[in-house]
Scaffold this motif. Structure first.
Motif, PDB file in Angstrom:
ATOM      1  N   THR A 315       0.829  -1.205   0.000  1.00  8.69           N
ATOM      2  CA  THR A 315       0.000   0.000   0.000  1.00  8.69           C
ATOM      3  C   THR A 315       0.862   1.253   0.000  1.00  8.69           C
ATOM      4  N   PHE A 316       1.973   1.214   0.744  1.00  4.88           N
ATOM      5  CA  PHE A 316       2.886   2.356   0.750  1.00  4.88           C
ATOM      6  C   PHE A 316       3.411   2.646  -0.645  1.00  4.88           C
ATOM      7  N   TYR A 317       3.763   1.597  -1.385  1.00  9.97           N
ATOM      8  CA  TYR A 317       4.293   1.819  -2.734  1.00  9.97           C
ATOM      9  C   TYR A 317       3.233   2.429  -3.645  1.00  9.97           C
ATOM     10  N   ASP A 318       2.018   1.883  -3.601  1.00  9.65           N
ATOM     11  CA  ASP A 318       0.972   2.347  -4.516  1.00  9.65           C
ATOM     12  C   ASP A 318       0.519   3.773  -4.213  1.00  9.65           C
ATOM     13  N   THR A 319       0.408   4.117  -2.945  1.00  3.56           N
ATOM     14  CA  THR A 319      -0.203   5.398  -2.582  1.00  3.56           C
ATOM     15  C   THR A 319       0.793   6.519  -2.312  1.00  3.56           C
ATOM     16  N   ILE A 320       2.028   6.175  -1.946  1.00  5.36           N
ATOM     17  CA  ILE A 320       2.990   7.213  -1.566  1.00  5.36           C
ATOM     18  C   ILE A 320       4.242   7.190  -2.440  1.00  5.36           C
ATOM     19  N   ALA A 332       7.838   4.384 -12.671  1.00 10.15           N
ATOM     20  CA  ALA A 332       7.228   3.549 -11.636  1.00 10.15           C
ATOM     21  C   ALA A 332       6.606   2.324 -12.290  1.00 10.15           C
ATOM     22  N   SER A 333       6.768   1.184 -11.660  1.00 15.07           N
ATOM     23  CA  SER A 333       6.183  -0.052 -12.194  1.00 15.07           C
ATOM     24  C   SER A 333       4.666   0.026 -12.142  1.00 15.07           C
ATOM     25  N   ALA A 334       4.038  -0.473 -13.199  1.00 13.21           N
ATOM     26  CA  ALA A 334       2.576  -0.470 -13.277  1.00 13.21           C
ATOM     27  C   ALA A 334       2.130  -1.650 -14.122  1.00 13.21           C
ATOM     28  N   HIS A 339      -5.553  -0.162 -22.120  1.00 15.46           N
ATOM     29  CA  HIS A 339      -5.148   0.987 -22.924  1.00 15.46           C
ATOM     30  C   HIS A 339      -3.638   1.166 -22.999  1.00 15.46           C
ATOM     31  N   ARG A 340      -2.867   0.480 -22.143  1.00 13.19           N
ATOM     32  CA  ARG A 340      -1.421   0.630 -22.198  1.00 13.19           C
ATOM     33  C   ARG A 340      -0.760  -0.658 -21.709  1.00 13.19           C
ATOM     34  N   PRO A 341       0.443  -0.944 -22.222  1.00 10.71           N
ATOM     35  CA  PRO A 341       1.150  -2.152 -21.772  1.00 10.71           C
ATOM     36  C   PRO A 341       1.721  -1.978 -20.382  1.00 10.71           C
ATOM     37  N   ALA A 342       2.200  -3.062 -19.828  1.00 10.75           N
ATOM     38  CA  ALA A 342       2.822  -3.020 -18.505  1.00 10.75           C
ATOM     39  C   ALA A 342       4.102  -2.189 -18.559  1.00 10.75           C
ATOM     40  N   GLN A 343       4.351  -1.466 -17.507  1.00  8.92           N
ATOM     41  CA  GLN A 343       5.533  -0.619 -17.427  1.00  8.92           C
ATOM     42  C   GLN A 343       6.456  -1.154 -16.344  1.00  8.92           C
ATOM     43  N   ARG A 344       7.696  -1.382 -16.719  1.00 11.54           N
ATOM     44  CA  ARG A 344       8.689  -1.875 -15.779  1.00 11.54           C
ATOM     45  C   ARG A 344       9.526  -0.703 -15.313  1.00 11.54           C
ATOM     46  N   GLY A 345       9.323  -0.290 -14.117  1.00  9.09           N
ATOM     47  CA  GLY A 345      10.046   0.844 -13.565  1.00  9.09           C
ATOM     48  C   GLY A 345      10.669   0.505 -12.236  1.00  9.09           C
ATOM     49  N   VAL A 346      10.821   1.490 -11.398  1.00  8.11           N
ATOM     50  CA  VAL A 346      11.434   1.319 -10.082  1.00  8.11           C
ATOM     51  C   VAL A 346      10.405   0.694  -9.137  1.00  8.11           C
TER      52      VAL A 346
END
Length: 422
Positions: A315-320, A332-334, A339-346
């Motif tokens: 929850t900390f990662y998603d909200t803050i 940021a990973s998502a 509408h958009r592909p998966a994003q590989r981020g931090v």
């Protein structure tokens, strides 16, 4: 939980009874008297999960693993085999299940197939359930054993996962954003300190959640404060309750020293900010209270802390943390959407990679870094961070000497035989 229920067939024949009718004596089967204390009960998924829970109590399995088994059964196995008798499950049905599983899109990454690891986990659960049926006499053989399925991955062009370790400057920018010093983000200075703590200690998320005030050991000297973090447990939220678990491996029970500047910050945090610092069993990092009252659409504000329970790191990662990453220009990973592909981020775990890469780049020996990370083997550290190992510790520097060559004058023609064994 229902479905896949099986029982042990009785091998005791019916006992004949002698009866006399019209002067003739004949044998008629007498109904077997059921002994309720010895009659086998149906053994289904619930019974199989109970056996796994027994392994947890014996220290042979983690409670988290049992929770993962239950989740995989509910979402992946029962939709196919839930209404089927276990004796009707054939190798052909298992093979069709595996084929559909490999081709099925992931629930988290829309449009993408399940990863080989996810397929392996689901298949392992089904195989273990049917193995339990064999052990209890409901099946003669495990149908999964007759399906050609290898758990090892093939080599090829499949894209490998990439870590996203941060630099010291990026850690500082991320911490400032979490503290509310960037844009219109809400201010969470305590969580900003936690971001720095994770990047400079290398703890896993569940280990950080499991930290209590008493796990920090401080030593003070002339003008300097030292702190050592003792990692002894993990905590995870399961079914709305916090469960205490063991570390990932025996070597994950470790002590990690912190740099003096971070130790001083933690000392001040416990002395001036943490309201339950006198309670050694209090969570080190607080959670947030639910709700918070009315707010305009799109408005952001800092929700008050809840010091009675630990922080849920997801929850900390998603909200803050994710909004803070975006605010400082970091990916940021998502998961994928329509509408958009998966994003590989931090990811949150990349703060652990940050600790490892910064230590190795600073010249720390990889064996010491491996101990601080709690890796089970030194080989795991080399496989993961080999590109950051300094050259003096065996890094990427090729200084092999040239081969030696024999003198050409001593070489004899192939058709000449030495007379004296030369």
């Amino acid at each position: 939980m229902c479905g896949l229920e099986f029982s042990v067939p009785s091998s005791k024949p019916e006992t004949p009874v002698s009866t006399v009718s019209d002067g003739a004596r004949r044998q008629e089967p007498r109904p077997e008297r059921r002994d309720r204390t010895r009659a086998p009960k149906p053994i289904g998924l619930k019974g199989w999960l109970d056996t796994q829970t027994l392994k947890v109590k014996q220290g042979r399995m983690k409670q988290r693993t049992v929770g993962d088994y239950e989740r995989l059964l509910k979402h992946d196995v029962l939709p196919t085999f839930g209404g089927m008798a276990v004796a009707a499950i054939t190798p052909r049905l298992c093979e069709e299940f595996l084929t559909n599983l490999v081709a099925r899109p992931s629930r988290q990454n829309c449009g993408e197939q399940l990863s080989p690891a996810s397929v392996k986990h689901v298949w392992t659960v089904l195989r273990r359930v049917l193995k339990c049926a064999v052990q209890h006499g409901a099946l003669d053989a495990n149908p999964c054993d007759r399906v050609d399925f290898q758990t090892n991955r093939a080599t090829g062009d499949r894209e490998s996962f990439e870590h996203h370790p941060l630099t010291a400057a990026q850690v500082g920018a991320l911490s400032a954003a979490v503290a509310g010093e960037v844009g219109d983000l809400p201010a969470y200075p305590i969580y900003a300190l936690m971001v720095e703590f994770l990047a400079y200690s290398g703890l896993r998320a569940a280990e950080n959640t499991g930290l209590e005030v008493g796990d920090l050991e401080f030593t003070t000297g002339p003008g300097q404060t030292r702190c050592t973090v003792h990692v002894t447990r993990t905590k995870e939220r399961r079914n709305k309750e916090w469960q205490v678990g063991t570390t990932k491996s025996k070597k994950s029970r470790r002590s990690v020293p912190l740099p003096p500047w971070l130790a001083a910050k933690l000392w001040t945090y416990l002395a001036e900010v943490h309201p339950n610092a006198a309670d050694l069993t209090a969570p080190l990092w607080p959670s947030r209270k639910n709700g918070g009252g009315f707010r305009a659409k799109g408005a952001r504000y800092a929700v008050p802390h809840d010091w009675t329970q630990p922080l849920a790191m997801g929850t900390f990662y998603d909200t803050i943390m994710k909004p803070a990453l975006v605010a400082v220009g970091l990916p940021a990973s998502a998961p994928a959407t329509r509408h958009r592909p998966a994003q590989r981020g931090v990811r949150l775990h990349d703060l652990r990679h940050t600790f490892a890469t910064m230590q190795l780049s600073a010249g720390m020996h990889f064996m010491q870094v491996s101990k601080w990370l709690g890796h089970s083997t030194f080989t795991l550290t080399l496989d993961t961070y080999g590109d950051w190992v300094p050259t003096e510790d065996g890094g990427a520097l090729n200084n092999l000497p040239a081969p030696t060559y024999a003198a050409t004058a001593d070489v004899q023609p192939a058709n000449v035989t030495p007379l004296f064994g030369g």
